[in-house]
Scaffold this active site. Structure first.
Site, mmCIF file in Angstrom:
data_model
loop_
_atom_site.group_PDB
_atom_site.id
_atom_site.type_symbol
_atom_site.label_atom_id
_atom_site.label_comp_id
_atom_site.label_asym_id
_atom_site.label_seq_id
_atom_site.Cartn_x
_atom_site.Cartn_y
_atom_site.Cartn_z
ATOM 1 N N LYS A 1 1.150 4.173 -2.855
ATOM 2 C CA LYS A 1 0.806 5.568 -2.564
ATOM 3 C C LYS A 1 2.004 6.498 -2.774
ATOM 4 C CE LYS A 1 -3.509 4.869 -1.572
ATOM 5 N NZ LYS A 1 -4.564 5.464 -2.403
ATOM 6 N N TYR B 1 0.832 -1.217 0.000
ATOM 7 C CA TYR B 1 0.000 0.000 0.000
ATOM 8 C C TYR B 1 0.864 1.264 0.000
ATOM 9 C CZ TYR B 1 -3.722 3.198 1.604
ATOM 10 O OH TYR B 1 -4.620 4.232 1.729
HETATM 11 P P1 NDP Z 1 -13.279 2.607 0.741
HETATM 12 O O1 NDP Z 1 -12.797 1.207 0.849
HETATM 13 O O2 NDP Z 1 -14.338 3.079 1.673
HETATM 14 O O3 NDP Z 1 -13.712 2.948 -0.754
HETATM 15 C C1 NDP Z 1 -12.897 2.595 -1.827
HETATM 16 C C2 NDP Z 1 -13.709 2.683 -3.084
HETATM 17 O O4 NDP Z 1 -12.883 2.239 -4.193
HETATM 18 C C3 NDP Z 1 -14.919 1.769 -3.046
HETATM 19 O O5 NDP Z 1 -16.013 2.428 -3.606
HETATM 20 C C4 NDP Z 1 -14.468 0.597 -3.884
HETATM 21 O O6 NDP Z 1 -15.504 -0.098 -4.517
HETATM 22 C C5 NDP Z 1 -13.635 1.287 -4.938
HETATM 23 N N1 NDP Z 1 -12.774 0.343 -5.626
HETATM 24 C C6 NDP Z 1 -11.940 -0.572 -5.085
HETATM 25 N N2 NDP Z 1 -11.349 -1.293 -6.046
HETATM 26 C C7 NDP Z 1 -11.832 -0.842 -7.225
HETATM 27 C C8 NDP Z 1 -11.622 -1.202 -8.581
HETATM 28 N N3 NDP Z 1 -10.755 -2.170 -8.928
HETATM 29 N N4 NDP Z 1 -12.282 -0.520 -9.546
HETATM 30 C C9 NDP Z 1 -13.158 0.461 -9.220
HETATM 31 N N5 NDP Z 1 -13.400 0.844 -7.961
HETATM 32 C C10 NDP Z 1 -12.752 0.190 -6.961
HETATM 33 O O7 NDP Z 1 -11.956 3.487 0.911
HETATM 34 P P2 NDP Z 1 -11.775 4.998 1.372
HETATM 35 O O8 NDP Z 1 -12.936 5.801 0.960
HETATM 36 O O9 NDP Z 1 -11.359 4.978 2.776
HETATM 37 O O10 NDP Z 1 -10.492 5.386 0.517
HETATM 38 C C11 NDP Z 1 -10.544 6.148 -0.678
HETATM 39 C C12 NDP Z 1 -9.111 6.450 -1.089
HETATM 40 O O11 NDP Z 1 -8.472 7.175 -0.031
HETATM 41 C C13 NDP Z 1 -8.273 5.196 -1.330
HETATM 42 O O12 NDP Z 1 -7.386 5.397 -2.392
HETATM 43 C C14 NDP Z 1 -7.501 5.067 -0.037
HETATM 44 O O13 NDP Z 1 -6.297 4.359 -0.201
HETATM 45 C C15 NDP Z 1 -7.259 6.533 0.303
HETATM 46 N N6 NDP Z 1 -6.945 6.760 1.694
HETATM 47 C C16 NDP Z 1 -7.849 6.435 2.696
HETATM 48 C C17 NDP Z 1 -7.521 6.641 4.006
HETATM 49 C C18 NDP Z 1 -8.466 6.332 5.116
HETATM 50 O O14 NDP Z 1 -8.044 6.488 6.280
HETATM 51 N N7 NDP Z 1 -9.675 5.917 4.871
HETATM 52 C C19 NDP Z 1 -6.208 7.187 4.392
HETATM 53 C C20 NDP Z 1 -5.356 7.494 3.285
HETATM 54 C C21 NDP Z 1 -5.728 7.290 1.993
HETATM 55 P P3 NDP Z 1 -16.319 -1.223 -3.701
HETATM 56 O O15 NDP Z 1 -17.231 -0.490 -2.820
HETATM 57 O O16 NDP Z 1 -17.006 -1.948 -4.729
HETATM 58 O O17 NDP Z 1 -15.312 -2.060 -2.975
#
Ligand code: NDP
Length: 250
Positions: free
Chosen positions: A162, A158
């Site tokens: 990133k 991860y």
């Molecule tokens: P979530 O797991 O809540 O949401 C991730 C979203 O990405 C979901 O809607 C998921 O779809 C979608 N997704 C995953 N794989 C795919 C794919 N192959 N194709 C299309 N869509 C996909 O994560 P967050 O909202 O927490 O995170 C959003 C971003 O922020 C990410 O990049 C994460 O790494 C980053 N981030 C988050 C942090 C946190 O503390 N939450 C901290 C730092 C960064 P589905 O619902 O179908 O699984």
């Protein structure tokens, strides 16, 4: 397919059906008055999006796509640009975790995370940039992470993905700034979403100790920063990594 130019600016948000991506989509629609194409992998979540979105749902256009599908994502971006006659903002937000200590991490867990978090952003950036260069303007925003800036135990895959996004951001900014296409990254800290809800309570308590502002962030904290970078208020910013992390990185 109609090719009339949309009066509203057009954005694409990947992984936008829940969590941070959904708040980003809401902010772009409700505050910046944009039309937002939400891309997500699960069809049922896309289908339910309009009902749960709230005000401005008519400006949401949901599309089902696995962002690791280079050809599929490229075509989707091309279709959006053609259908609306413009593409102003690309938010590469979709991301996953497959945590584990380095010595035990499988090739599959490494590769899957790199593909979803980093390769997808490359595909999305390359496709969006083509249209933005042509229209002489646009803003690309990559959702990186505190883990990409600092590294994180148990997250070799991860944090590498990133950190890779930060390299992609700076290179894109350097290559495209002469065409008025900006590219910036946001590095969120601990944000309350399904991704962090899955962590054991002990890990959450430990994380809180390292957050100067003493709370987890909300998805909206990230959405505000995205809206800023997407808007003309950030017209003089490119190649930057904005840390929205309660002060963890300073
Ligand atoms: P979530 O797991 O809540 O949401 C991730 C979203 O990405 C979901 O809607 C998921 O779809 C979608 N997704 C995953 N794989 C795919 C794919 N192959 N194709 C299309 N869509 C996909 O994560 P967050 O909202 O927490 O995170 C959003 C971003 O922020 C990410 O990049 C994460 O790494 C980053 N981030 C988050 C942090 C946190 O503390 N939450 C901290 C730092 C960064 P589905 O619902 O179908 O699984």
């Amino acid at each position: 397919m109609s090719s009339t130019t949309s009066e509203k600016p057009v954005a694409i948000v990947t992984g936008g059906s829940r969590g941070i991506g959904l708040e980003i989509a809401r902010e772009l629609v409700q505050t910046l008055g944009m039309r937002v194409v939400v891309v997500d992998i699960v069809e049922s979540q896309i289908n339910e999006l309009a009902d749960s979105f709230g005000p401005g749902a008519e400006n949401i256009d949901g599309r089902v796509m696995d962002v690791t599908d280079s050809e599929g994502l490229t075509k989707l971006v091309d279709d959006v640009a053609e259908q609306y006659g413009r593409l102003d903002v690309m938010v590469n937000n979709a991301g996953i975790t497959r945590d584990g200590l380095l010595l035990r991490m499988s090739d599959e867990d490494w590769q899957t995370v790199i593909n979803v978090n980093l390769s997808s952003a490359f595909y999305g950036t390359r496709a969006a940039a083509k249209h933005m260069v042509r229209q002489r303007g646009g803003s690309i925003i990559n959702i990186s992470s505190f883990a990409g800036v600092e590294g994180n135990r148990g997250q070799a895959n991860y944090s590498s993905s990133k950190a890779g996004l930060i390299g992609l951001t700076k290179t894109t900014a350097k290559e495209l700034s002469s065409k008025n296409v900006r590219c910036n990254a946001i590095a969120p800290g601990f944000i309350q979403t399904d991704m962090t809800d899955a962590l054991p309570q002990k890990a959450k308590d430990m994380a809180l100790e390292f957050i100067p502002l003493k709370r987890m962030g909300q998805a909206q904290d990230i959405a505000y920063a995205v809206a800023f970078l997407a808007s003309d208020r950030a017209a003089y910013m490119t190649g930057q990594v904005l840390c929205v992390d309660g002060g963890m990185h300073m």
